[in-house]
Design an enzyme around this catalytic site. Structure first.
Site, PDB file in Angstrom:
ATOM      1  N   ASN A 100      69.943  13.611  13.024  1.00 17.32           N
ATOM      2  CA  ASN A 100      69.093  12.728  12.209  1.00 17.32           C
ATOM      3  C   ASN A 100      69.693  12.421  10.837  1.00 17.32           C
ATOM      4  OD1 ASN A 100      67.375  12.815  14.351  1.00 17.32           O
ATOM      5  ND2 ASN A 100      65.727  13.884  13.321  1.00 17.32           N
ATOM      6  N   ARG A 241      66.373  17.483  25.716  1.00 17.47           N
ATOM      7  CA  ARG A 241      64.945  17.772  25.840  1.00 17.47           C
ATOM      8  C   ARG A 241      64.436  17.349  27.221  1.00 17.47           C
ATOM      9  NH1 ARG A 241      63.422  15.205  20.021  1.00 17.47           N
ATOM     10  NH2 ARG A 241      65.029  13.767  20.749  1.00 17.47           N
TER      11      ARG A 241
END
Length: 376
Positions: A100, A241
């Site tokens: 990020n 994920r």
């Protein structure tokens, strides 16, 4: 007893938490690092933000993600800051990341403030951060999300963050910064880094390009595109994920990698083959005459759906590795053909489609002509 121990730790963290710059600037930290004018970087406010940022640099040289270091550690942010402070002083030192935009954003801010207001402490912290980026690189040229790597879980399995991470431009951001440093571009030129440091960054960048080329997925012997993340040992597409399955990525990550490859000043034949194959794959897998539409659903909530729009083109973030069909996925890890088959939270909380490949496809003919002119 466990709760009492936790409360005691939190209390100690509060006592030792460094004072944060009392800057209530109405923007995000990323905006301060990337988009302010030259006058601001020379201001007292910019110096206060830089000083606050320094206090949260990990011993490794990196930073934690998703924090606005210019805002005071109070209210809801207090607990977040306490957790970061505990991570910084933990024995394993895990918590610094390139995910990020973390670390590269902090380094950019320090470089810009230093260029406007030279200060040894900013330069020293920047070099520590640069060492972090260089030390975190795998021998194969890739970067994991976190470094130091997270310890294995209770079953002894490593975390998905160990994978080579193209997701959300993690590796892309690092490589852009390393190239700018190696080329002695501003604001990094003002740091007056040694020739050795710049040589190291150039070598790391070149090694990263080699990793990108080696990770490109082959199907039936033909080059295609990339996955969001690749296994750090085998370089094969890897799962992250629950809803981030191993797949072809058709939108953002592949477009960014192609942008990087196409920006190289002297691409060789291998790079030309890589770019050409990926662009052809994107052309074949475009979802034509469709766009993402926002609407108010029956519950009165803002929602998303894919609808027909003549002349509009999108690409899915995920394409199945076997069928090459686009899909979306909920937290149950089951691929679904379209947005209405997954729950509201994931449907609206993730970027399932994108238009980024269109810019690459539009730029490709001129790039190819330029490449051919250099090989004559």
């Amino acid at each position: 007893m466990r709760k009492l121990t936790y409360l005691c730790l939190m209390a100690l963290a509060t006592l030792s938490l460094p004072l944060t710059a009392q800057v209530h600037h109405p923007t995000r930290f990323k905006h301060l690092a990337r988009s302010m004018n030259a006058v601001w970087y020379a201001s007292d406010e910019a110096r206060a933000v830089a000083d606050s940022t320094l206090k949260y640099q990990f011993p490794s040289g990196g930073w934690a993600k998703n924090h606005d270091w210019h805002l005071p550690a109070e209210g809801a942010k207090l607990k977040e800051r306490q957790e970061v402070w505990q991570q910084i002083h933990s024995t394993d030192g895990v918590g610094s990341t390139i995910d990020n935009g973390a670390t590269t954003t902090e380094l950019l801010l320090l470089a810009k403030v230093h260029a406007a207001q030279p200060n040894k402490k900013y330069r020293k912290a920047f070099i520590r951060g640069l060492d972090y980026l260089l030390n975190a690189q795998y021998p194969n040229g890739g970067w994991p999300q976190y470094w130091p790597l997270k310890p294995a879980n209770d079953e002894g399995h490593p975390f998905y963050s160990d994978h080579i991470t193209f997701n959300d431009d993690a590796m892309f951001n690092v490589m852009l910064m390393l190239r700018a440093i190696a080329n002695n571009e501003q604001p990094y030129a003002a740091l007056k880094l040694s020739d050795k440091d710049r040589e190291r960054t150039q070598q790391a960048f070149d090694h990263g390009i080699e990793c990108i080329l080696n990770c490109q997925i082959r199907r039936n012997g033909k080059l295609t595109v990339w996955c969001q993340q690749h296994d750090e040992k085998t370089l094969q597409p890897a799962r992250a994920r629950a809803y981030e399955l191993a797949s072809f990525t058709g939108s953002h990550e592949t477009a960014s990698l192609l942008q990087l490859l196409m920006s190289l000043p002297n691409p060789d034949e291998r790079i030309a083959q890589s770019v050409t194959a990926a662009v052809e794959w994107l052309k074949l897998h475009v979802i034509k005459d469709m766009t993402v539409e926002y609407f108010t659903n029956a519950d009165g909530r803002r929602d998303r759906r894919l609808v027909h729009k003549f002349g509009a083109n999108v690409w899915a973030r995920y394409y199945d590795l076997q069928t090459e069909e686009p899909y979306v996925c909920d937290r149950d890890g089951i691929p679904q053909p379209s947005l209405e088959y997954i729950g509201y939270e994931r449907r609206n909380g993730y970027g399932w489609y994108g238009t980024q490949p269109q810019d690459i496809i539009d730029a490709f003919p001129a790039w190819l002509e330029k490449y051919k002119s250099k090989t004559k």
